[in-house]
Every structure is written in structure tokens, then in C-alpha cells.
Design an enzyme around this catalytic site. Structure first.
Site, PDB file in Angstrom:
ATOM      1  N   TYR A   1       0.813  -1.218   0.000  1.00  0.00           N
ATOM      2  CA  TYR A   1       0.000   0.000   0.000  1.00  0.00           C
ATOM      3  C   TYR A   1       0.847   1.269   0.000  1.00  0.00           C
ATOM      4  O   TYR A   1       0.360   2.339  -0.333  1.00  0.00           O
ATOM      5  CB  TYR A   1      -0.906   0.059   1.229  1.00  0.00           C
ATOM      6  CG  TYR A   1      -1.864  -1.078   1.408  1.00  0.00           C
ATOM      7  CD1 TYR A   1      -2.224  -1.915   0.352  1.00  0.00           C
ATOM      8  CD2 TYR A   1      -2.425  -1.329   2.662  1.00  0.00           C
ATOM      9  CE1 TYR A   1      -3.100  -2.957   0.546  1.00  0.00           C
ATOM     10  CE2 TYR A   1      -3.320  -2.371   2.860  1.00  0.00           C
ATOM     11  CZ  TYR A   1      -3.643  -3.179   1.808  1.00  0.00           C
ATOM     12  OH  TYR A   1      -4.516  -4.205   2.005  1.00  0.00           O
TER      13      TYR A   1
ATOM     14  N   LYS B   1       1.646  -5.816   6.372  1.00  0.00           N
ATOM     15  CA  LYS B   1       1.665  -7.060   5.610  1.00  0.00           C
ATOM     16  C   LYS B   1       2.917  -7.122   4.734  1.00  0.00           C
ATOM     17  O   LYS B   1       3.303  -6.120   4.128  1.00  0.00           O
ATOM     18  CB  LYS B   1       0.398  -7.153   4.751  1.00  0.00           C
ATOM     19  CG  LYS B   1      -0.875  -7.251   5.578  1.00  0.00           C
ATOM     20  CD  LYS B   1      -2.126  -7.302   4.736  1.00  0.00           C
ATOM     21  CE  LYS B   1      -2.599  -5.937   4.306  1.00  0.00           C
ATOM     22  NZ  LYS B   1      -3.039  -5.084   5.409  1.00  0.00           N
TER      23      LYS B   1
ATOM     24  N   HIS C   1       0.889 -11.089   2.750  1.00  0.00           N
ATOM     25  CA  HIS C   1      -0.243 -10.445   2.079  1.00  0.00           C
ATOM     26  C   HIS C   1      -1.072 -11.433   1.255  1.00  0.00           C
ATOM     27  O   HIS C   1      -2.293 -11.324   1.187  1.00  0.00           O
ATOM     28  CB  HIS C   1       0.283  -9.334   1.168  1.00  0.00           C
ATOM     29  CG  HIS C   1      -0.684  -8.234   0.931  1.00  0.00           C
ATOM     30  ND1 HIS C   1      -0.331  -6.907   0.949  1.00  0.00           N
ATOM     31  CD2 HIS C   1      -2.007  -8.241   0.665  1.00  0.00           C
ATOM     32  CE1 HIS C   1      -1.383  -6.153   0.718  1.00  0.00           C
ATOM     33  NE2 HIS C   1      -2.424  -6.942   0.535  1.00  0.00           N
TER      34      HIS C   1
END
Length: 255
Positions: free
Chosen positions: A14, A43, A76
């Protein structure tokens, strides 16, 4: 934080670790919250799977977050790609990466271990060799993709479910947010309780024993999403929402 949120979901992919870390550091300095009052997840991205690469990447994540530890750490995805040709490599990387997570926990750098986007077979495999079983499993759940079997498997094995894209994953290519918010069944239930459709969906998650992770940049929606503790859906309404399931993935079925 000002709206009462204390759980923060970040990930290497992200690229939000640095921003969240900066915001939390400022909040700690101002006395808005203490470190033990927030729960931070990050993650490990697939490029960093494997024992040594995983550990190095998590140390970098902690630097970006400006934290001494994260509350939850998870891979993830259950592999670096899909397809039978990658099955053996994915299984090896899952095991090595989990062993790295366990080591990081031993060092006090992680409080809890979890997994992202694991299906039932991935979880069953992990439970066979994990010294520390996963405490949390994060995967897509919304009324058009209820994941009942997977949720039940997690709950049977004392794994807390974190539901991402609970409102249909707005902003993603396969988003069903607009359809969900206009769904006549959901709108009728929302009217019955004097709530928004989004609030009904989040309440449905909570009553299933899950922790939903809604995403919003609107202060109004942030407030609304947290205002779901003053009502309860009837068994009939829970069943009506269950009947909406289409098995529709917004992101990707990792199977």
C-alpha cells in the site's frame, strides 16, 4: 483518531506505512493516544517472501512506521502467483515466510501473527507446521461474497476474521459498492433500523463475529462507519443478507 478509530491497517504494497507512522508519532507526541491504545497491522508483500528477505523487509517496515513493534504481521497473499506451476514454490515460500514471522515474534518485534487472503487449504496446511498458529485471517467479505465456509473454518480454529472490502471495495476494478448500497434488500433493512446501508453491512459483519475494515476518506463516513453499536439485526435480517451471496470477488480469489 479523533473519531475514535484505534485499528490501522497498513502494508508494504500500500505504501502507507510512512504516512501512518508519521501520523501516529504526532498523535503520541500530542498525547492524543498512547502506543498501547492503537493496533497496527502491516503485511509482507510477495516480493519479500522467504526467510531472510521477509525479516529484512519487516525491519524496513518498522522504520517507516517509526514503531518498535507491530501488533499484527501477515503475509499479504498465499503465494507469488497463481497456477499449478507455482504450487511447489508457493508452498515453500509460505513455510519459510511463516518461520520468519515466528522469529520476529520471538524478538518482540511482532505481537500477533496473521495471514492475508489464505483460503481454507492454505490455512489447513499452515496449521500442520506452525509453531505459532495464526491469530488473525484477513480476506474479502461483503454481502455479495459472504465466505461462509471460510469464516466458519477460521472460527472453528480460533482465528479472528478481519473482513476487508466490507462495503464492496469501491475504487477497485471489480467493485460492487454502488450495487450494494442500492440493493433493495439492504436498503429496506436500513430503513427499518433508521441506519444507512453501509451501517447495516458493517453490523452484519460484527454479528458474524468478524472485524470489518472499511476504507473511507470522508469524515462523515468515518463517523457513520463507527456508529454501529446501538442496534442489532434480527435473525431474519441476518438470513436475508446471507441470501444475497453471489460468490463475487472484488479483488481476487487466491485459489
Amino acid at each position: 483518531l479523533k473519531e475514535g478509530y484505534r485499528v490501522f491497517d497498513t502494508a508494504q504494497k500500500y505504501r502507507n506505512e510512512e504516512g501512518v507512522g508519521r501520523g501516529l508519532r504526532n498523535a503520541f507526541a500530542k498525547g492524543l493516544v498512547a502506543r498501547d491504545e492503537v493496533f497496527v497491522t502491516t503485511k509482507v508483500w510477495v516480493d519479500n517472501y522467504g526467510y531472510e528477505k521477509c525479516i529484512a523487509s519487516v525491519l524496513d517496515s518498522l522504520d517507516r512506521l517509526q514503531l518498535d513493534y507491530v501488533d499484527c504481521l501477515m503475509p499479504h497473499w498465499p503465494g507469488v502467483g497463481l497456477g499449478p506451476k507455482l504450487a511447489e514454490e508457493n508452498a515453500r515460500l509460505r513455510r519459510e515466510t511463516w518461520q520468519a514471522l515466528e522469529w520476529l515474534q520471538e524478538q518482540g518485534l511482532v505481537r500477533q501473527l496473521g495471514v492475508g487472503n489464505y483460503n481454507q487449504r492454505h490455512l489447513a496446511e499452515l496449521l500442520e507446521y506452525a509453531v505459532v498458529p495464526p491469530a488473525i485471517s484477513q480476506f474479502e467479505v461483503h454481502p455479495y461474497n459472504s465466505r461462509y465456509d471460510l469464516v466458519q473454518f477460521c472460527q472453528d480454529n480460533n482465528i479472528q476474521v478481519n473482513a476487508y472490502s466490507p462495503l464492496g471495495g469501491k475504487g477497485n476494478k471489480g467493485a460492487v459498492t454502488d450495487l450494494l448500497l442500492k440493493d433493495p434488500v439492504l436498503r429496506s433493512i436500513a430503513t427499518k433500523y433508521g441506519k444507512t446501508t453501509a451501517q447495516v453491512i458493517l453490523r452484519w459483519d460484527l454479528q458474524r463475529g468478524m472485524v470489518p475494515i472499511p476504507k473511507s476518506s470522508s469524515l462523515q463516513h468515518l463517523h457513520e462507519n463507527a456508529d454501529v453499536y446501538d442496534f442489532a439485526l434480527s435473525p431474519e435480517d441476518m438470513s436475508a443478507i446471507q441470501a444475497l451471496d453471489r460468490g463475487a470477488f472484488v479483488i481476487l480469489d487466491s485459489e
